[in-house]
Design an enzyme around this catalytic site. Structure first.
Site, PDB file in Angstrom:
ATOM      1  N   GLY A 111       0.815  -1.354  -0.203  1.00  0.00           N
ATOM      2  CA  GLY A 111       0.079   0.075  -0.085  1.00  0.00           C
ATOM      3  C   GLY A 111       0.797   1.271  -0.055  1.00  0.00           C
ATOM      4  N   ILE A 163      -1.263   6.015   4.479  1.00  0.00           N
ATOM      5  CA  ILE A 163      -0.471   5.581   5.320  1.00  0.00           C
ATOM      6  C   ILE A 163       1.154   5.353   4.567  1.00  0.00           C
ATOM      7  CG2 ILE A 163       0.068   3.563   6.837  1.00  0.00           C
ATOM      8  CD1 ILE A 163      -2.637   3.361   7.633  1.00  0.00           C
ATOM      9  N   ASP A 167       1.760  -1.545  -4.885  1.00  0.00           N
ATOM     10  CA  ASP A 167       0.327  -0.828  -4.810  1.00  0.00           C
ATOM     11  C   ASP A 167      -0.418  -0.849  -6.286  1.00  0.00           C
ATOM     12  OD1 ASP A 167      -2.010   0.949  -4.694  1.00  0.00           O
ATOM     13  OD2 ASP A 167      -1.127   1.488  -2.834  1.00  0.00           O
ATOM     14  N   ASN A 206      -6.636  12.007  -3.393  1.00  0.00           N
ATOM     15  CA  ASN A 206      -5.714  11.373  -2.487  1.00  0.00           C
ATOM     16  C   ASN A 206      -4.642  12.481  -2.043  1.00  0.00           C
ATOM     17  OD1 ASN A 206      -5.269   8.897  -4.839  1.00  0.00           O
ATOM     18  ND2 ASN A 206      -6.802   8.797  -3.179  1.00  0.00           N
ATOM     19  N   ASN A 248      -4.886  15.568  -0.655  1.00  0.00           N
ATOM     20  CA  ASN A 248      -5.002  16.146   0.651  1.00  0.00           C
ATOM     21  C   ASN A 248      -4.146  15.597   1.848  1.00  0.00           C
ATOM     22  OD1 ASN A 248      -6.638  13.973   1.392  1.00  0.00           O
ATOM     23  ND2 ASN A 248      -7.564  15.305   2.726  1.00  0.00           N
ATOM     24  N   LYS A 292       0.849   4.589  -7.969  1.00  0.00           N
ATOM     25  CA  LYS A 292       1.332   5.452  -6.509  1.00  0.00           C
ATOM     26  C   LYS A 292       2.587   4.914  -6.234  1.00  0.00           C
ATOM     27  CE  LYS A 292      -3.368   6.310  -4.639  1.00  0.00           C
ATOM     28  NZ  LYS A 292      -4.144   5.967  -3.577  1.00  0.00           N
ATOM     29  N   CYS A 344     -36.807  -5.937   2.362  1.00  0.00           N
ATOM     30  CA  CYS A 344     -37.967  -5.135   2.222  1.00  0.00           C
ATOM     31  C   CYS A 344     -37.752  -3.602   2.923  1.00  0.00           C
ATOM     32  CB  CYS A 344     -38.788  -5.864   3.151  1.00  0.00           C
ATOM     33  SG  CYS A 344     -38.621  -6.061   4.684  1.00  0.00           S
ATOM     34  N   CYS A 347      -7.663 -20.461  16.140  1.00  0.00           N
ATOM     35  CA  CYS A 347      -7.422 -19.764  14.925  1.00  0.00           C
ATOM     36  C   CYS A 347      -7.316 -20.631  13.884  1.00  0.00           C
ATOM     37  CB  CYS A 347      -6.586 -18.458  14.997  1.00  0.00           C
ATOM     38  SG  CYS A 347      -6.642 -17.748  13.405  1.00  0.00           S
TER      39      CYS A 347
END
Ligand code: ZN
Lengths: 319, 636
Positions: free
Chosen positions: B19, B23, B43, B51, B53, B67, B168, B432
């Site tokens: 990524g 971050i 990425d 993006n 800002n 990116k 519904c 787990c």
């Protein structure tokens, strides 16, 4: 809300943060003026944050010439650069690109020699690596302004950071369930806050507070620049600690040797802490300018060793 | 500050960042400044205006570019001597396999969706590489450390399911604006512009179902010689007028509800809309079809304004017209995209008209877009703080400084004076299925128990699988799914009633069964052990599963069923989801603390004070996706 609407460009750019703090806050930010003095790593992080947030203007003050050490935690300038330009100008050149809607300016000179009318132009003044004397002086000038000028002092030593906040008499709105509630906070000045007798402070107060004060006094007594210390100063500083603790009737264990030594020796900035302290500081200035959200009152501490980010309220009335 | 050992650990590390968004930009910068020399970034995204800002390595001129690559170039400008390897690719690509992951000292996640997080978690476990995971939303964020065998994995705790609404509520009885958005986006928009073959519940059921469905087919078809304006009005009257009348005819629905008001186009004073600054010739800012805009034509400028019924009706008709006239080629293939201006305009208008009909407050396009696009709130400061915390944990991980690993919450309001709150990480959850290595053993009477017993009592009730597949070697014994052939279904149904030892591929003592849930991406092997007798009182199931820990049912008896056994004996910090009204909703804690509680890090400041778990009474915590859009559903 008063004032013009945000432009289409601003709405698109600030979309994600408007969703956090709203249009009114964004509008106030875009009309605000911020001054930053002392461009070390933490201050540079702060500059980035506040420019991205979209303040109206940011004024930089730092006449030092660049050095390898000075740039170690600075992501704006190539660490290997050699330049005759002062640090503020180099940072300004880079920061300008971050957001075309923010004016980035440079102010030369020694801030503590400037008059009240200079500080009056700003909504928030941030000083970093600033001497005890200058902190008090600049804080007082902000207080004498005809309008409220928020004052912040930030210091990072080793992997620790301290933020001081003075919003004077501060009124803000806070969201309570569905309606907005008006809140009011009274802040002491830096001088008033540090004058609170140590023995009357809460017992669980961050030890960093005391250690920072001891070192600050040491630097001021010995004509050192802020952060100009080393492990070799330890014996002298421990003596000073003893004196201060005796006068203040505080146990010396509240200012541990190991902590003092760390702060004296760790003069190279630790970039993760710069990011954290610069981030918290950015958030606080955004809150103060937008008048939205609980601001911190009036000290903040972070130590990478235990990972805690703690707010401490040190006010004379808070005995 | 940084010791020599730390420095050499940093310099020798090979780091994988997944990524390069909010971050990621902050993280790459902090890693580079901290002395990391070998950083790889994956990425698949390209840069968008929204993006800029916070993703500070990107500029307007980079919009549309990778990116990962732009982030690399930006950092190399100020730190030219480090190695940064970008991959403009999906982390789920087969190239990024276990061998690829094994090359790294640590993996740092700055992802925006659950799916990719789970995928990376599994690869890290398989490769034995530590993972530092993170997430932010607004002022909230968190960093967690996952080291195989030492701390819990990302999936040891159940994750909150995405919010869904009863059909519904959407089709007939909306009570919140978000219901109107879902209707406009998933039903109306999909019906008009999406795949015609998709099932769609747009029309409310009337008592006269055959008649109305005939009627329906006609309504949504744009007839060859029909004027486009007339068509739009016909659709309008059908969905906001006729359909509401049909719904009203079902008296029972409205006994305890406010009746909706049918709205017909003739009743809406369209002339009220002032055509200020409108430019009928200007349909889009650029030639880009994604910027074709009804707002521009109608002179509506501010996306923050809440339009009245008349304005919404105009936008509805104009947007519908523009789709058919300017974007005809796409019709039949469109699905809602938050970056598609015209789609956002259409959905906003349709949702608002429906809201008006049901007496629900109307919303601005800006707000509607956020709801429809599941846009997560994001600011630069939180990302910067979280990135700093990630690097601090990464350095500990590189030094195997286990006892100091922390998970840290970044809070909006202080809890116990803290804005940044570290807590000790959990041990791995033994039940787990993702990270547990314990083999499962099943004692069962293979000559008496039926496959149905095994499916119901073990696979579903204990392993918590929804759509299980059971294999004995290569022989499929049982499978569930929508797309199965009829004879297969008959076959499996027959198998269910068979005793294990008499199955086509007999299951006896020593057999190893493979149980898989493709939806949950889980596989486990069960060793079968034949046993004749069971204690009816102590072993009521008539079978005993071991190597699996019974989840502790919380004091209030409320155990989450969704993830079955993975509801653990641990109390999980709470989750937060972005809600429709831009508020942050705090969900209650999942599971219950049973013995173990998350402890605050030791600190003499707090010595002697009774500090229970931080999750019981204090701030709720977030686990969120930065920057983008939460995936609506897990992969099916
Ligand atoms: Zn696990």
């Amino acid at each position: 809300m008063d004032g013009e609407e945000l432009t289409e460009q601003e709405t698109a750019l600030y979309d994600r943060q408007i969703r956090v703090w709203g249009v009114d806050a964004q509008r106030r930010l875009s009309k605000s003026h911020v001054l930053v003095s002392g461009l070390n790593g933490t201050a540079v992080e702060f500059c980035k944050n506040i420019i991205l947030a979209g303040v109206g203007s940011l004024t930089l003050n730092d006449d030092r010439l660049v050095s390898d050490e000075l740039l170690s935690a600075n992501f704006l300038v190539d660490q290997n650069i050699s330049s005759e330009k002062p640090l503020a100008e180099l940072c300004c050149d880079s920061l300008k690109d971050f957001n075309p809607m923010v004016r980035v300016l440079v102010q030369k000179g020694d801030l503590s020699s400037f008059g009240v009318d200079f500080f009056e132009k700003f909504d928030a003044v941030v000083v970093s690596c600033c001497s005890l004397k200058a902190k008090k002086l600049i804080n007082e000038k902000c207080r004498k302004s005809s309008k409220r000028v928020a004052f912040y002092a930030v210091d990072c030593r080793d992997s620790c950071g301290e933020i001081f906040v003075d919003l004077q008499d501060y009124i803000y709105s806070k969201k309570k369930v569905d309606e907005m509630e008006e809140c009011r906070l009274q802040y002491p000045s830096f001088e008033e806050a540090i004058a609170v007798p140590w023995k009357s402070l809460p017992r669980r107060l961050s030890k960093l507070y005391f250690a920072m004060r001891v070192i600050e006094i040491f630097e001021s007594q010995n004509g050192r620049n802020p952060g100009q210390t080393s492990a070799a100063d330890l014996p002298v500083v421990l003596n000073l600690r003893k004196e201060l603790c005796e006068t203040q009737s505080l146990s010396e264990s509240q200012v541990p040797d190991t902590l003092v030594e760390r702060l004296l020796a760790g003069t190279r900035e630790f970039p993760p802490v710069c990011a954290i302290i610069g981030g918290i500081l950015g958030q606080e200035v955004i809150k103060a300018i937008s008048g939205k959200g609980d601001p911190l009152k009036n000290f903040f501490y972070f130590d990478a060793m235990d990972g805690k980010g703690v707010i401490e309220d040190l006010s004379p009335e808070n005995k | 500050m940084v010791t020599d050992e730390q420095l050499s650990a940093i310099k020798g590390a090979k780091v994988l960042m997944v990524g390069a968004g909010g971050i990621g930009c902050e993280l790459l910068k902090t890693l580079a400044l901290s002395g990391f020399q070998d950083i790889h970034i994956i990425d698949m995204d390209t840069i968008e205006v929204s993006n800029l800002n916070r993703q500070f390595l990107f500029r307007q001129s980079h919009v549309g570019q990778s990116k990962a690559k732009v982030a690399r170039d930006a950092i190399l400008k100020v730190r030219p001597n480090i190695n940064i390897t970008p991959y403009h690719a999906n982390v789920k690509d087969p190239d990024f396999n276990v061998d690829f992951f094994k090359e790294f000292s640590v993996v740092l996640n700055g992802l925006d969706n659950l799916d990719a997080r789970r995928h990376v978690n599994r690869l890290c476990l398989a490769a034995g590489v530590p993972l530092v995971e993170s997430g932010t939303t607004g002022f909230l964020g968190q960093v967690t450390v996952h080291v195989k065998g030492k701390t819990e994995c990302y999936e040891c705790q159940p994750k909150p399911a995405p919010k869904t609404y009863p059909v519904c509520t959407i089709t007939s009885t909306p009570s919140k604006f978000v219901h109107c958005i879902v209707w406009a986006k998933d039903l109306l928009f999909a019906k008009l512009f999406g795949d015609k073959n998709q099932e769609n519940d747009l029309n409310v059921r009337s008592t006269d179902s055959s008649g109305s469905s005939e009627h329906v087919e006609d309504v949504f078809e744009w007839k060859k010689d029909e004027d486009i304006e007339a068509y739009g009005k016909r659709v309008y009257d059908h969905v906001f007028g006729y359909n509401i009348e049909v719904a009203l005819s079902n008296e029972d629905s409205w006994k305890n509800r406010n009746k909706p008001r049918p709205i017909y186009i003739k009743d809406v004073a369209l002339t009220e809309v002032t055509q200020q600054n409108g430019d009928p010739d200007k349909t889009s800012v650029s030639g880009d079809p994604l910027s074709v805009s009804a707002m521009t034509i109608l002179g509506l400028k501010n996306p923050q304004d809440v339009w009245g019924l008349a304005e919404n009706s105009k936008v509805f008709l104009e947007a519908l017209k523009l789709f058919f006239l300017k974007r005809a080629k796409e019709i039949g293939n469109l699905s809602f995209d938050k970056d598609d201006q015209l789609a956002v305009e259409f959905v906003t208008a349709a949702a608002n008209i429906r809201a008006a009909s049901f007496g629900i407050p109307l919303h601005s396009l800006f707000e509607a877009k956020g709801i429809a696009g599941n846009i997560v709130h994001a600011v630069a400061t939180t990302n910067a703080i979280i990135a700093g915390l990630i690097v601090i944990e990464a350095i500990k991980v590189l030094q195997n400084n286990e006892k100091n690993y922390r998970m840290t919450y970044c809070l909006e309001h202080p809890a116990r004076k803290m804005l940044l709150m570290p807590v000790e990480p959990f041990e791995p959850n033994k039940s787990c299925y993702v990270c547990s290595e314990t083999p499962l053993w099943l004692e069962i009477n293979t000559k008496r128990s039926k496959l149905r017993d095994l499916v119901e009592k073990i696979v579903k009730a204990k392993l918590g699988m929804n759509l299980p597949l059971i294999m004995h070697g290569s022989a499929l014994l049982y499978e569930v799914g929508d797309d199965l052939e009829e004879d297969m279904v008959a076959n499996y149904t027959a198998n269910l009633e068979k005793v294990l030892a008499e199955l086509p591929s007999p299951v006896t003592g020593g057999t190893i069964l493979t149980v898989e849930d493709l939806q949950q991406e889980l596989t486990c092997n069960i060793n079968i052990k034949h046993r004749e007798e069971f204690d009816e009182e102590k072993e009521p199931d008539g079978m005993v599963l071991s190597g699996w820990t019974q989840p502790v049912v919380s004091k209030n008896g409320d155990m989450s069923k969704e993830n079955g056994a993975s509801t653990s004996n641990t109390s999980q910090a709470v989750s937060v989801e972005a809600e429709e009204d831009d508020d942050i909703e705090m969900l209650p804690a999942v599971g219950a603390p049973a013995g173990k509680k998350r402890k605050l890090s030791e600190d003499s400041n707090f010595a002697g004070s009774d500090l229970p778990s931080v999750v019981d009474d204090s701030e709720a915590i977030a686990m969120l996706d930065e920057n983008g859009e939460r995936k609506k559903k897990r992969v099916q």
